[in-house]
Design a protein around this motif. Structure first.
Motif, PDB file in Angstrom:
ATOM      1  N   VAL A 169      61.783  81.480   6.758  1.00 56.89           N
ATOM      2  CA  VAL A 169      62.702  81.606   4.931  1.00 56.89           C
ATOM      3  C   VAL A 169      61.707  82.267   3.577  1.00 56.89           C
ATOM      4  O   VAL A 169      60.450  80.886   4.231  1.00 56.89           O
ATOM      5  CB  VAL A 169      63.321  80.073   4.980  1.00 56.89           C
ATOM      6  N   VAL A 170      61.709  82.674   3.325  1.00 54.77           N
ATOM      7  CA  VAL A 170      61.035  83.384   2.172  1.00 54.77           C
ATOM      8  C   VAL A 170      61.491  82.227   0.594  1.00 54.77           C
ATOM      9  O   VAL A 170      62.393  82.814   0.229  1.00 54.77           O
ATOM     10  CB  VAL A 170      60.949  85.275   1.617  1.00 54.77           C
ATOM     11  N   ALA A 216      52.850  80.210  -2.274  1.00 56.18           N
ATOM     12  CA  ALA A 216      51.792  80.198  -1.194  1.00 56.18           C
ATOM     13  C   ALA A 216      50.780  81.155  -1.089  1.00 56.18           C
ATOM     14  O   ALA A 216      49.373  81.325  -1.621  1.00 56.18           O
ATOM     15  CB  ALA A 216      52.132  79.304  -0.015  1.00 56.18           C
ATOM     16  N   ALA A 217      51.854  82.476  -1.484  1.00 54.93           N
ATOM     17  CA  ALA A 217      50.923  83.406  -1.133  1.00 54.93           C
ATOM     18  C   ALA A 217      50.448  84.274  -2.403  1.00 54.93           C
ATOM     19  O   ALA A 217      49.238  84.851  -2.181  1.00 54.93           O
ATOM     20  CB  ALA A 217      52.437  84.845  -0.832  1.00 54.93           C
ATOM     21  N   LYS A 218      50.962  84.007  -3.898  1.00 51.93           N
ATOM     22  CA  LYS A 218      50.005  83.594  -4.683  1.00 51.93           C
ATOM     23  C   LYS A 218      48.690  84.069  -4.915  1.00 51.93           C
ATOM     24  O   LYS A 218      47.789  83.660  -5.864  1.00 51.93           O
ATOM     25  CB  LYS A 218      50.736  83.459  -5.829  1.00 51.93           C
ATOM     26  N   SER A 219      48.510  82.556  -3.830  1.00 55.02           N
ATOM     27  CA  SER A 219      47.300  81.731  -3.975  1.00 55.02           C
ATOM     28  C   SER A 219      46.796  81.974  -3.079  1.00 55.02           C
ATOM     29  O   SER A 219      45.367  81.449  -3.143  1.00 55.02           O
ATOM     30  CB  SER A 219      47.635  80.265  -3.732  1.00 55.02           C
ATOM     31  N   GLY A 220      47.164  83.031  -2.353  1.00 57.85           N
ATOM     32  CA  GLY A 220      46.035  83.853  -0.723  1.00 57.85           C
ATOM     33  C   GLY A 220      46.031  83.208  -0.028  1.00 57.85           C
ATOM     34  O   GLY A 220      45.391  83.371   0.569  1.00 57.85           O
ATOM     35  N   ASN A 221      47.200  82.726   0.448  1.00 59.12           N
ATOM     36  CA  ASN A 221      47.315  82.302   1.751  1.00 59.12           C
ATOM     37  C   ASN A 221      47.544  82.541   2.953  1.00 59.12           C
ATOM     38  O   ASN A 221      48.772  83.225   2.982  1.00 59.12           O
ATOM     39  CB  ASN A 221      48.393  80.230   1.278  1.00 59.12           C
ATOM     40  N   ARG A 222      46.858  82.933   4.045  1.00 59.08           N
ATOM     41  CA  ARG A 222      47.087  84.006   4.590  1.00 59.08           C
ATOM     42  C   ARG A 222      47.772  83.602   5.643  1.00 59.08           C
ATOM     43  O   ARG A 222      48.720  84.901   5.766  1.00 59.08           O
ATOM     44  CB  ARG A 222      45.324  83.905   5.614  1.00 59.08           C
ATOM     45  N   ASP A 223      48.371  82.599   5.542  1.00 60.70           N
ATOM     46  CA  ASP A 223      49.391  82.110   6.817  1.00 60.70           C
ATOM     47  C   ASP A 223      50.598  82.700   5.638  1.00 60.70           C
ATOM     48  O   ASP A 223      51.600  83.259   6.696  1.00 60.70           O
ATOM     49  CB  ASP A 223      49.486  80.459   7.273  1.00 60.70           C
ATOM     50  N   ALA A 224      50.624  82.182   4.325  1.00 57.26           N
ATOM     51  CA  ALA A 224      51.953  82.615   3.617  1.00 57.26           C
ATOM     52  C   ALA A 224      52.145  84.051   3.874  1.00 57.26           C
ATOM     53  O   ALA A 224      53.455  84.885   4.430  1.00 57.26           O
ATOM     54  CB  ALA A 224      51.634  82.297   2.850  1.00 57.26           C
ATOM     55  N   TRP A 225      51.351  84.653   3.540  1.00 56.38           N
ATOM     56  CA  TRP A 225      50.932  86.342   4.277  1.00 56.38           C
ATOM     57  C   TRP A 225      51.759  86.765   5.157  1.00 56.38           C
ATOM     58  O   TRP A 225      52.693  87.184   4.989  1.00 56.38           O
ATOM     59  CB  TRP A 225      49.860  87.033   3.698  1.00 56.38           C
ATOM     60  N   ALA A 226      50.936  85.926   6.567  1.00 57.83           N
ATOM     61  CA  ALA A 226      51.108  86.069   7.662  1.00 57.83           C
ATOM     62  C   ALA A 226      53.071  86.339   7.724  1.00 57.83           C
ATOM     63  O   ALA A 226      53.818  86.671   8.800  1.00 57.83           O
ATOM     64  CB  ALA A 226      50.351  85.834   8.943  1.00 57.83           C
ATOM     65  N   ASP A 227      53.613  84.696   7.499  1.00 55.64           N
ATOM     66  CA  ASP A 227      54.852  84.917   7.407  1.00 55.64           C
ATOM     67  C   ASP A 227      55.578  85.669   7.144  1.00 55.64           C
ATOM     68  O   ASP A 227      56.428  86.669   7.607  1.00 55.64           O
ATOM     69  CB  ASP A 227      55.432  83.384   7.253  1.00 55.64           C
ATOM     70  N   ILE A 228      55.638  86.464   5.034  1.00 56.30           N
ATOM     71  CA  ILE A 228      55.814  87.469   4.289  1.00 56.30           C
ATOM     72  C   ILE A 228      56.361  88.939   5.253  1.00 56.30           C
ATOM     73  O   ILE A 228      57.093  89.792   5.763  1.00 56.30           O
ATOM     74  CB  ILE A 228      55.525  87.017   3.351  1.00 56.30           C
ATOM     75  N   CYS A 284      58.728  89.042   8.938  1.00 60.91           N
ATOM     76  CA  CYS A 284      59.736  88.916   7.615  1.00 60.91           C
ATOM     77  C   CYS A 284      60.023  89.988   7.414  1.00 60.91           C
ATOM     78  O   CYS A 284      61.572  90.914   7.816  1.00 60.91           O
ATOM     79  CB  CYS A 284      60.125  87.858   6.582  1.00 60.91           C
ATOM     80  N   TYR A 285      59.245  90.788   6.577  1.00 61.15           N
ATOM     81  CA  TYR A 285      59.095  92.594   6.250  1.00 61.15           C
ATOM     82  C   TYR A 285      59.244  93.792   6.842  1.00 61.15           C
ATOM     83  O   TYR A 285      59.794  94.478   6.734  1.00 61.15           O
ATOM     84  CB  TYR A 285      58.971  91.903   4.889  1.00 61.15           C
ATOM     85  N   THR A 295      63.793  84.892  -8.371  1.00 58.89           N
ATOM     86  CA  THR A 295      64.391  85.322  -9.913  1.00 58.89           C
ATOM     87  C   THR A 295      66.061  84.326  -9.389  1.00 58.89           C
ATOM     88  O   THR A 295      66.873  84.910  -9.054  1.00 58.89           O
ATOM     89  CB  THR A 295      64.795  86.510  -9.998  1.00 58.89           C
ATOM     90  N   GLY A 296      65.414  84.122  -7.740  1.00 57.98           N
ATOM     91  CA  GLY A 296      66.733  83.654  -6.731  1.00 57.98           C
ATOM     92  C   GLY A 296      67.189  84.960  -6.192  1.00 57.98           C
ATOM     93  O   GLY A 296      67.952  84.626  -5.011  1.00 57.98           O
ATOM     94  N   THR A 297      66.421  85.768  -6.173  1.00 58.02           N
ATOM     95  CA  THR A 297      66.887  86.350  -5.354  1.00 58.02           C
ATOM     96  C   THR A 297      65.942  87.305  -3.616  1.00 58.02           C
ATOM     97  O   THR A 297      64.443  87.013  -4.072  1.00 58.02           O
ATOM     98  CB  THR A 297      66.927  88.013  -5.769  1.00 58.02           C
ATOM     99  N   ASP A 298      66.373  87.468  -2.783  1.00 59.66           N
ATOM    100  CA  ASP A 298      65.121  88.118  -1.861  1.00 59.66           C
ATOM    101  C   ASP A 298      63.660  88.736  -2.476  1.00 59.66           C
ATOM    102  O   ASP A 298      64.063  89.471  -3.241  1.00 59.66           O
ATOM    103  CB  ASP A 298      66.425  88.506  -0.619  1.00 59.66           C
ATOM    104  N   LEU A 299      62.884  88.188  -1.642  1.00 62.47           N
ATOM    105  CA  LEU A 299      61.540  88.623  -1.430  1.00 62.47           C
ATOM    106  C   LEU A 299      61.638  90.247  -1.308  1.00 62.47           C
ATOM    107  O   LEU A 299      60.677  90.406  -1.881  1.00 62.47           O
ATOM    108  CB  LEU A 299      60.093  87.950  -1.645  1.00 62.47           C
TER     109      LEU A 299
END
Length: 184
Positions: free
Chosen positions: A10-11, A18-30, A33-34, A73-77
């Protein structure tokens, strides 16, 4: 490896932060996902898997570079990701329409539709023309280079090398004649 829709993470706003702060795991999940959906979108638009993969890579590179500007904004990334993918594709099409294909295409194999034999023949012919050009005197080579490689008109060549237009035309004619004789 792409993940099926039911297994996608779930994004959430927390994952985006977490992705904004440079977290690699967050980027891997994104990415998991996409990536599949972005690749499929680009593959449908380009018809070329290698190109679609390159553009998908560029999409995620741009997303990583621009994530700090993303505001939840509540919409999907995914909407943001597909906007980036579309812009990457449009940028590629603009670049492709304004430049010739790179020399890499000349070395392509049969799978890409270019026959290796044609590439070898073209290279040999270019070498033969280069050798024939070396037989010409410096002024003749210079005029041919300005005319055919730089695309200048006889008037522009005359201005550049300080001759009259008629002299440039005569020099060009003689250079082409000598080149034709050498190649024959």
């Amino acid at each position: 490896m792409d993940v099926s829709p039911s297994d996608r993470p779930v994004v959430s706003p927390a994952l985006i932060e977490a992705a904004k702060s440079g977290n690699r795991d967050a980027w891997a999940d994104i990415y998991r996902c996409y990536h599949g959906a972005v690749l499929a979108f680009l593959l449908r638009r380009t018809g070329s898997r290698p190109l679609a993969e390159d553009l998908a890579h560029d999409t995620f590179v741009r997303a990583m570079a621009g994530i700090r500007g993303f505001h939840w904004t509540g919409t999907d990334l995914g909407a943001w990701m597909f906007t980036i993918a579309r812009n990457v594709l449009l940028d590629h099409e603009k670049r492709r329409s304004t430049r010739r294909e790179s020399a890499v295409a000349a070395v392509a194999d049969r799978d890409s539709g270019v026959r290796v034999e044609d590439s070898v023949i073209a290279a040999a012919e270019a070498e033969r023309v280069g050798a024939a050009l070396s037989v010409l005197n410096e002024r003749q080579r210079s005029v041919l280079r300005l005319r055919y490689w730089d695309g200048l008109s006889s008037v522009e060549i005359a201005d550049r090398i300080g001759l009259r237009v008629g002299a440039v035309k005569t020099l060009t004619y003689r250079a082409r004649l000598n080149l034709r004789r050498t190649l024959a």
